[in-house]
Design a protein around this motif. Structure first.
Motif, PDB file in Angstrom:
ATOM      1  N   ALA A  52       0.608  -1.092  -0.175  1.00  0.00           N
ATOM      2  CA  ALA A  52      -0.259   0.091   0.068  1.00  0.00           C
ATOM      3  C   ALA A  52       0.701   1.406  -0.274  1.00  0.00           C
ATOM      4  O   ALA A  52       1.782   1.215   0.503  1.00  0.00           O
ATOM      5  CB  ALA A  52      -1.148  -0.233   0.969  1.00  0.00           C
ATOM      6  N   THR A  54       1.145   5.849  -0.969  1.00  0.00           N
ATOM      7  CA  THR A  54       0.321   6.709  -1.210  1.00  0.00           C
ATOM      8  C   THR A  54       0.610   7.964  -1.721  1.00  0.00           C
ATOM      9  O   THR A  54       2.295   7.922  -1.499  1.00  0.00           O
ATOM     10  CB  THR A  54      -0.202   7.600   0.487  1.00  0.00           C
ATOM     11  OG1 THR A  54      -0.851   6.366   1.122  1.00  0.00           O
ATOM     12  CG2 THR A  54      -1.510   8.401   0.320  1.00  0.00           C
ATOM     13  N   THR A 127      -8.550   5.764  -4.379  1.00  0.00           N
ATOM     14  CA  THR A 127      -7.653   4.628  -4.113  1.00  0.00           C
ATOM     15  C   THR A 127      -7.861   3.466  -5.290  1.00  0.00           C
ATOM     16  O   THR A 127      -9.077   3.339  -6.281  1.00  0.00           O
ATOM     17  CB  THR A 127      -7.910   3.895  -2.774  1.00  0.00           C
ATOM     18  OG1 THR A 127      -8.228   4.827  -1.941  1.00  0.00           O
ATOM     19  CG2 THR A 127      -7.082   2.597  -2.907  1.00  0.00           C
ATOM     20  N   GLU A 129      -7.005   0.114  -6.284  1.00  0.00           N
ATOM     21  CA  GLU A 129      -6.665  -1.458  -5.554  1.00  0.00           C
ATOM     22  C   GLU A 129      -5.698  -2.459  -7.664  1.00  0.00           C
ATOM     23  O   GLU A 129      -6.864  -2.036  -8.270  1.00  0.00           O
ATOM     24  CB  GLU A 129      -7.648  -1.988  -5.218  1.00  0.00           C
ATOM     25  CG  GLU A 129      -8.362  -1.235  -4.647  1.00  0.00           C
ATOM     26  CD  GLU A 129      -7.816  -1.332  -3.027  1.00  0.00           C
ATOM     27  OE1 GLU A 129      -6.958  -2.098  -3.281  1.00  0.00           O
ATOM     28  OE2 GLU A 129      -7.965  -1.019  -1.907  1.00  0.00           O
ATOM     29  N   SER A 143      -2.539  -1.626  -3.661  1.00  0.00           N
ATOM     30  CA  SER A 143      -3.396  -0.686  -3.572  1.00  0.00           C
ATOM     31  C   SER A 143      -2.844   0.797  -3.490  1.00  0.00           C
ATOM     32  O   SER A 143      -1.270   1.073  -2.760  1.00  0.00           O
ATOM     33  CB  SER A 143      -4.118  -0.243  -2.667  1.00  0.00           C
ATOM     34  OG  SER A 143      -3.400   0.365  -1.472  1.00  0.00           O
ATOM     35  N   THR A 145      -3.266   4.334  -3.150  1.00  0.00           N
ATOM     36  CA  THR A 145      -3.862   6.134  -2.407  1.00  0.00           C
ATOM     37  C   THR A 145      -3.284   7.161  -3.525  1.00  0.00           C
ATOM     38  O   THR A 145      -2.280   7.438  -2.407  1.00  0.00           O
ATOM     39  CB  THR A 145      -3.755   6.415  -1.161  1.00  0.00           C
ATOM     40  OG1 THR A 145      -4.466   5.051  -0.417  1.00  0.00           O
ATOM     41  CG2 THR A 145      -5.415   7.077  -0.800  1.00  0.00           C
TER      42      THR A 145
END
Length: 200
Positions: A52, A54, A127, A129, A143, A145
């Motif tokens: 994940a 960002t 987001t 995925e 993912s 973001t």
């Protein structure tokens, strides 16, 4: 001025130095506006590392296969923001097309082999995925973001993030301005015209 092309007055020098500083600042500003690059490793342990991340709008994520097993980077069509264009290694325009085309060892099918990379620039907030087609069943999912400012600290007061390129620009601009002021002071203090180039 005596008409000699190698002679420059104090004012001429200050104008020239100021112009150089302005051009340097303009070039630095263009660099500061470029998006950041982030790397996600794809490993033989069948994971995205980190799984994940960002980023800010305009940032690019580079998936790098650091192992020997081939992987894909394939967006879940229903799990990306509605305004975003579909993205996947191999350049497919839908999840179904990516799934049907994938073939291990074939880069055109979306396979990212050992030592190879795939990258995508994210413009749409939200987001996104994604998964690896051959290893989806063992949980190779990830993912991205996308939000203004990119990643922020999870705790404590929110502190504005300054990109490295902006810090570099500020330092370079500061050095250029101090240099121009110091040189201008030198020429104003000691006065007169000075020869530019070798004296005979």
């Amino acid at each position: 001025m005596d008409g000699n092309p190698t002679t420059m007055s104090r004012r001429g020098f200050v104008r020239t130095a100021g112009g150089v500083a302005a051009l340097s600042a303009a070039a630095g500003t263009a660099t500061a506006q470029e998006g950041q690059r982030h790397t996600v490793d794809m490993t033989d342990e069948l994971v995205f590392d980190p799984d994940a991340i960002t980023v800010a709008p305009g940032d690019t994520v580079v998936w790098e296969n650091v192992g020997t097993i081939g992987h894909s980077v394939t967006a879940y069509e229903d799990d990306i923001p509605g305004e975003a264009e579909y993205w996947a290694s191999g350049g497919f325009d839908s999840e179904d097309a990516a799934r049907r085309a994938y073939s291990s060892g074939d880069p055109d099918s979306g396979d990212v082999g050992g030592g190879e990379t795939y990258e995508h620039t994210f413009e749409v907030e939200g987001t996104h995925e994604y998964f690896c087609i051959p290893h989806e069943s063992v949980g190779m999912l990830g993912s991205v973001t996308v939000q203004p400012g990119g990643a922020t600290e999870a705790s404590g007061p929110e502190v504005p993030q300054v990109p490295d390129s902006a810090r570099t620009l500020a330092i370079a601009t500061g050095i250029a301005l101090v240099s121009v002021i110091a040189l201008a002071y030198f020429f104003v203090k000691y006065g007169g015209d000075y020869e530019v180039g070798d004296e005979e």
